[in-house]
Design a protein around this motif. Structure first.
Motif, mmCIF file in Angstrom:
data_model
loop_
_atom_site.group_PDB
_atom_site.id
_atom_site.type_symbol
_atom_site.label_atom_id
_atom_site.label_comp_id
_atom_site.label_asym_id
_atom_site.label_seq_id
_atom_site.Cartn_x
_atom_site.Cartn_y
_atom_site.Cartn_z
ATOM 1 N N ARG A 76 0.679 -1.307 -0.382
ATOM 2 C CA ARG A 76 0.189 0.143 0.235
ATOM 3 C C ARG A 76 0.938 0.992 -0.446
ATOM 4 O O ARG A 76 0.860 1.992 -1.197
ATOM 5 N N ASP A 77 1.779 0.976 0.495
ATOM 6 C CA ASP A 77 2.636 2.562 0.388
ATOM 7 C C ASP A 77 3.478 2.752 -0.280
ATOM 8 O O ASP A 77 3.370 3.524 -1.228
ATOM 9 N N LEU A 78 4.228 1.629 -1.292
ATOM 10 C CA LEU A 78 3.911 1.612 -2.380
ATOM 11 C C LEU A 78 2.949 2.529 -3.219
ATOM 12 O O LEU A 78 3.142 3.312 -4.169
ATOM 13 N N VAL A 79 1.655 2.138 -3.753
ATOM 14 C CA VAL A 79 0.774 2.722 -4.519
ATOM 15 C C VAL A 79 1.181 4.167 -3.747
ATOM 16 O O VAL A 79 0.363 5.274 -5.056
ATOM 17 N N ALA A 80 0.997 4.432 -2.605
ATOM 18 C CA ALA A 80 0.880 5.775 -2.381
ATOM 19 C C ALA A 80 1.782 6.666 -3.076
ATOM 20 O O ALA A 80 1.981 8.091 -2.737
ATOM 21 N N ASP A 81 3.210 5.949 -3.476
ATOM 22 C CA ASP A 81 4.170 6.699 -3.593
ATOM 23 C C ASP A 81 4.554 6.620 -4.546
ATOM 24 O O ASP A 81 5.553 6.689 -5.503
ATOM 25 N N THR A 82 3.707 6.413 -5.946
ATOM 26 C CA THR A 82 3.914 6.233 -6.991
ATOM 27 C C THR A 82 2.868 6.385 -8.451
ATOM 28 O O THR A 82 2.092 6.395 -7.449
ATOM 29 N N ASP A 83 3.427 7.019 -9.403
ATOM 30 C CA ASP A 83 2.634 7.117 -9.920
ATOM 31 C C ASP A 83 2.229 6.902 -11.292
ATOM 32 O O ASP A 83 1.813 6.500 -12.514
ATOM 33 N N ASP A 84 3.543 6.031 -11.575
ATOM 34 C CA ASP A 84 3.805 4.800 -12.530
ATOM 35 C C ASP A 84 2.633 4.154 -12.610
ATOM 36 O O ASP A 84 2.793 3.234 -11.374
ATOM 37 N N VAL A 85 2.282 3.729 -13.812
ATOM 38 C CA VAL A 85 0.797 3.050 -14.065
ATOM 39 C C VAL A 85 1.247 1.304 -13.382
ATOM 40 O O VAL A 85 0.816 0.601 -12.866
ATOM 41 N N ALA A 86 2.496 1.344 -14.009
ATOM 42 C CA ALA A 86 2.899 -0.984 -14.398
ATOM 43 C C ALA A 86 2.765 -0.422 -12.773
ATOM 44 O O ALA A 86 2.556 -1.582 -12.215
ATOM 45 N N LEU A 87 3.869 0.252 -12.092
ATOM 46 C CA LEU A 87 4.603 -0.458 -10.340
ATOM 47 C C LEU A 87 3.518 -0.183 -10.117
ATOM 48 O O LEU A 87 2.922 -0.866 -8.630
ATOM 49 N N ARG A 88 2.228 1.459 -9.899
ATOM 50 C CA ARG A 88 0.657 0.705 -9.296
ATOM 51 C C ARG A 88 0.090 -0.611 -9.636
ATOM 52 O O ARG A 88 -0.361 -0.930 -8.466
ATOM 53 N N ARG A 89 0.435 -1.208 -10.595
ATOM 54 C CA ARG A 89 -0.539 -2.122 -10.672
ATOM 55 C C ARG A 89 -0.357 -3.341 -9.986
ATOM 56 O O ARG A 89 -0.616 -4.073 -9.744
ATOM 57 N N LEU A 90 1.122 -3.594 -10.111
ATOM 58 C CA LEU A 90 1.470 -4.112 -9.102
ATOM 59 C C LEU A 90 1.469 -4.108 -7.551
ATOM 60 O O LEU A 90 1.567 -4.612 -6.946
ATOM 61 N N ALA A 91 1.625 -3.274 -7.580
ATOM 62 C CA ALA A 91 1.347 -2.970 -6.308
ATOM 63 C C ALA A 91 0.060 -3.228 -5.938
ATOM 64 O O ALA A 91 -0.269 -4.108 -4.486
#
Lengths: 153, 149
Positions: free
Chosen positions: B94-109
């Protein structure tokens, strides 16, 4: 016939003109709305729909089933609260958009599963488009709905 | 924290979780051990994905530590540890979701958060822990993950 405007008419025109400019300006250029507002409204609508379904199911279920799904309904209430905390200042969609519980057909367990799964998918998809703050909330909601399937299984 | 910092923290947490599952699985019966094996494999796969994401971002992923402080006396303790491991990872995803705007990273998170929340619920249900679910996975204070021994 004179075409020269009277002093009174000139004064009236001067007083009206800023309002006219404002009106025409507003109609040509709608005020931009932050994308989070629509995403948040959609998430709230999903949560309210789930709560109504659980209420309808709980009202007509055996006590053991009702107890089990009551806990899930409470978690959806918590989701609503979390959505209210995010994007402060945004207007909440009216709760009256949902039909009264009495008018909702009692969902089967399979329909609750399908509704949770659909909500999880929608929350996750919207989390990709939201601001960081709202994305984190929607991601938690997506994970929560997915975990509800464990209870309903 | 930056997204790379979050990814590095995730790699470290996944290393600890993989180790933890290796230990706790030995305390479970055949049926539960199979579930632990599935979780173990899943965490290894996620760890490798995150290691690749760290490298793609120009960072350096940490190596696993030789050992972690994990004590599991019986099946109940093993399942409780599994819940704590999954909850700890939920927080990091969840921390990663809140700290990235990169769609691929968000999808992974988001996928990682969903997986860990579901697995935590499965272990709670198996262990008879109630409630089986938490309202907002990734926000509740997690129990500490195994620390290096």
């Amino acid at each position: 016939m004179s075409v020269t405007p009277s002093r009174r008419r000139l004064l009236q025109a001067a007083m009206l003109s800023p309002a006219l400019v404002a009106c025409t300006g507003a109609s040509r250029e709608p005020r931009p709305v932050h994308p989070d507002v629509a995403l948040r409204a959609a998430a709230i609508a999903r949560e309210r729909a789930l709560i109504e379904r659980y209420r309808a199911a709980a009202a007509s279920s055996a006590s053991t089933v009702a107890t089990r799904i009551a806990g899930l309904a409470e978690e959806h209430e918590a989701h609503l609260a979390a959505l209210s905390r995010s994007t402060p200042g945004a207007l909440s969609p009216s709760p009256t958009t949902s039909p009264p519980a009495a008018l909702i057909r009692v969902p089967t367990l399979a329909q609750l599963v399908a509704a949770e799964r659909a909500a999880a998918t929608a929350h996750a998809a919207d989390a990709l488009k939201a601001s960081r703050e709202l994305a984190a909330v929607l991601a938690s909601l997506a994970a929560s709905e997915a975990s509800h399937l464990v209870v309903l299984a | 924290m930056t997204a790379v910092d979050r990814l590095v923290a995730l790699v470290a947490a996944e290393h600890a979780t993989v180790y933890g599952y290796g230990v706790l699985g030995a305390r479970l019966d055949d049926v539960k051990r199979r579930a632990a094996q599935v979780a173990y494999d899943s965490h290894r796969a996620r760890r490798d994905q995150v290691v690749a994401a760290v490298a793609a971002a120009g960072g350096t992923a940490p190596a696993p530590l030789p050992a972690y402080d994990v004590t599991v006396d019986d099946a109940r303790a093993a399942m409780e540890l599994a819940v704590r491991l999954e909850e700890g990872l939920s927080l990091r995803w969840r921390d990663l979701v809140a700290d990235t705007d990169d769609v691929a990273l968000r999808r992974l998170a988001i996928a990682g958060l969903q997986e860990t929340a579901v697995r935590a619920a499965q272990w709670r249900k198996t262990a008879g822990i109630t409630p089986v679910t938490v309202p907002l996975p990734g926000t509740d204070p997690p129990a500490p993950t195994p620390s290096p021994s």
